[in-house]
Design an enzyme around this catalytic site. Sequence first.
Site, short mmCIF file in Angstrom:
data_model
loop_
_atom_site.label_atom_id
_atom_site.label_comp_id
_atom_site.label_asym_id
_atom_site.label_seq_id
_atom_site.Cartn_x
_atom_site.Cartn_y
_atom_site.Cartn_z
N ARG A 123 27.96 55.99 8.29
CA ARG A 123 26.79 55.98 7.41
C ARG A 123 26.31 54.55 7.18
O ARG A 123 25.12 54.28 7.13
CB ARG A 123 27.17 56.64 6.08
CG ARG A 123 26.10 56.69 5.03
CD ARG A 123 25.16 57.82 5.34
NE ARG A 123 24.20 58.01 4.27
CZ ARG A 123 23.06 57.35 4.18
NH1 ARG A 123 22.75 56.43 5.06
NH2 ARG A 123 22.22 57.62 3.19
N ARG A 156 30.46 62.23 2.46
CA ARG A 156 30.83 60.94 1.88
C ARG A 156 32.26 60.82 1.36
O ARG A 156 32.74 59.73 1.13
CB ARG A 156 29.84 60.56 0.78
CG ARG A 156 28.51 60.09 1.33
CD ARG A 156 27.46 60.04 0.27
NE ARG A 156 27.24 61.38 -0.26
CZ ARG A 156 26.28 61.69 -1.12
NH1 ARG A 156 25.48 60.77 -1.57
NH2 ARG A 156 26.14 62.94 -1.53
N ASP A 189 20.69 69.04 7.87
CA ASP A 189 20.33 69.25 6.47
C ASP A 189 19.27 70.36 6.40
O ASP A 189 18.55 70.59 7.38
CB ASP A 189 19.78 67.97 5.83
CG ASP A 189 19.77 68.09 4.31
OD1 ASP A 189 20.82 67.85 3.69
OD2 ASP A 189 18.73 68.47 3.74
N ARG A 222 29.87 71.41 2.89
CA ARG A 222 29.82 69.94 2.87
C ARG A 222 31.14 69.31 3.28
O ARG A 222 31.55 68.29 2.73
CB ARG A 222 29.42 69.43 1.48
CG ARG A 222 27.99 69.76 1.09
CD ARG A 222 27.01 68.92 1.89
NE ARG A 222 25.65 69.11 1.44
CZ ARG A 222 25.06 68.33 0.56
NH1 ARG A 222 25.68 67.33 0.02
NH2 ARG A 222 23.81 68.58 0.22
N TYR A 260 12.12 72.21 -3.00
CA TYR A 260 12.09 70.77 -2.68
C TYR A 260 10.71 70.35 -2.19
O TYR A 260 10.23 69.25 -2.52
CB TYR A 260 13.15 70.43 -1.61
CG TYR A 260 14.56 70.50 -2.16
CD1 TYR A 260 15.13 69.40 -2.79
CD2 TYR A 260 15.32 71.66 -2.07
CE1 TYR A 260 16.42 69.45 -3.31
CE2 TYR A 260 16.60 71.74 -2.58
CZ TYR A 260 17.15 70.63 -3.21
OH TYR A 260 18.41 70.69 -3.73
O1 CP3 Z 1 29.14 69.35 6.00
C1 CP3 Z 1 28.19 70.16 5.90
O2 CP3 Z 1 28.16 71.06 5.03
C2 CP3 Z 1 27.07 70.13 6.91
C3 CP3 Z 1 25.90 69.41 6.60
C4 CP3 Z 1 25.02 69.71 5.37
C5 CP3 Z 1 24.40 68.67 4.64
N1 CP3 Z 1 23.55 69.24 3.73
C6 CP3 Z 1 24.62 67.23 4.86
C7 CP3 Z 1 24.21 66.26 3.85
C8 CP3 Z 1 24.59 70.93 4.84
C9 CP3 Z 1 25.00 72.35 5.20
C10 CP3 Z 1 23.65 70.62 3.81
C11 CP3 Z 1 22.93 71.63 3.04
C12 CP3 Z 1 22.02 71.22 1.96
N2 CP3 Z 1 21.25 70.10 1.89
C13 CP3 Z 1 21.73 72.02 0.82
C14 CP3 Z 1 22.29 73.41 0.56
C15 CP3 Z 1 23.69 73.42 0.09
C16 CP3 Z 1 23.93 72.75 -1.22
O3 CP3 Z 1 24.71 71.78 -1.22
O4 CP3 Z 1 23.38 73.18 -2.24
C17 CP3 Z 1 20.81 71.31 0.03
C18 CP3 Z 1 20.24 71.76 -1.29
C19 CP3 Z 1 20.51 70.10 0.72
C20 CP3 Z 1 19.55 69.04 0.30
C21 CP3 Z 1 20.19 67.73 0.13
N3 CP3 Z 1 20.69 66.95 1.15
C22 CP3 Z 1 20.38 67.00 -1.08
C23 CP3 Z 1 19.97 67.51 -2.45
C24 CP3 Z 1 21.02 65.80 -0.76
C25 CP3 Z 1 21.34 64.64 -1.69
C26 CP3 Z 1 22.42 64.90 -2.61
C27 CP3 Z 1 23.78 65.02 -1.96
O5 CP3 Z 1 24.44 66.01 -2.23
O6 CP3 Z 1 24.15 64.11 -1.22
C28 CP3 Z 1 21.24 65.80 0.64
C29 CP3 Z 1 21.90 64.74 1.43
C30 CP3 Z 1 23.00 65.12 2.33
N4 CP3 Z 1 23.05 66.25 3.12
C31 CP3 Z 1 24.19 64.36 2.56
C32 CP3 Z 1 24.94 65.07 3.52
C33 CP3 Z 1 26.26 64.64 4.15
C34 CP3 Z 1 24.51 63.00 1.95
C35 CP3 Z 1 23.70 61.97 2.63
C36 CP3 Z 1 24.28 60.60 2.55
O7 CP3 Z 1 25.27 60.33 3.22
O8 CP3 Z 1 23.68 59.79 1.83
#
Ligand code: CP3
Length: 348
Positions: A38, A29, A75, A25, A151
Amino acid sequence: MATQKAFIEVLKGKRKDPVPFWFMRQAGRYLPEYRELRAKATNFLEMVYTPEMATEITLQPIRRYGMDAAILFADILVVPDALGQKVDFVEKRGPVLDAIGDAKGLARLKLDNLHQHLAPVYETIGRLTAELPEETALIGFAGAPWTVATYMVEGGGSPDQAAAKTWAYTDPKGFGALIDLLVEATSAYLVAQAEAGAEALQIFDTWAGSLPESAFSRWVIAPTAEIVRRIRVSHPQIPIIGFPRGAGPLCVDYVEKTGIDGISIDQNLPAGWAARHLQPRCAVQGNLDPRLLVVGGEAMVEETRRILKALSGGPHIFNLGHGIVPEVPPENVALLRDVIRGWRSDDG
Ligand code: CP3
């Protein structure tokens, strides 16, 4: 290619000094430049499916900190989205999906449009291969079938993955059909990412640790092993990293049976244990507590050095035990980078 990138060399089994690093990540944010984009976008998925934006967001942390690897901005839930399940990212709540819990729900999902739907992601990878600094590796990724299924079945995140577990335990054949579909889609998606220019692939299994041994074997190890096998048919050389978060000692079985090149470990696995039981088998990536990156200062620095030392005897990529959280102060990431870059294995 003249010289191999440090990150790739470690995944091929070499030790590197200094240790290469990137952070799960790392785009997101906590970065003001991410929040700015965003605020302009209609929603999260629009950013993911607009190659120009996704490319820019992937590059943002690299410009600031010069990590050894960039991870594609996307994602894990684009796969259910591409299969035709409705996926929304709701501000302050996270992902919301139209839950599926039986064969009827499953019948509505289709593989036919997968590549068409995900074409913008492949285009982002193509752009990144041209724009990244030459020493920076590009990581493609997908969610593992078990985690993505949690999910899909729950209709979003859950503290205990109860809906997916219930389906898996009461109707393994029906749940197995969902996992098989995800193996198919995820393999095709990862192979296409490799075709487009991804240099390594990571499989995120965030909820792997919620399953006991036999279910872990069936729903985590077996599908991941099959995905790895399929990728290797066309791309035998591409390094693959697995992240079975929370798997504890089951990581040994996971590494042996999936055949991955690297394992990402969470902060609950002792680094010394990983050095003894995992590093002889593959590269280890990890495992600073993401909370220490929020705290920063001496506490973070000390723990970072302890991890570097514990894993210095084998192939190590420094990372966090899970993703960066939004409240991380960007200057703490710069300090962490400086500590990793400045450390040498003979520092003791
Ligand atoms: O920078 C990176 O790592 C690359 C992009 C990336 C995102 N999600 C962007 C993202 C990667 C590799 C992921 C993986 C992901 N997504 C996982 C596995 C890794 C982990 O963190 O456990 C999972 C379970 C998800 C599902 C997911 N996506 C959730 C549960 C959420 C909401 C909660 C949160 O952490 O924000 C997201 C949203 C998400 N994915 C955001 C980003 C940058 C935030 C979105 C926003 O800006 O509102």
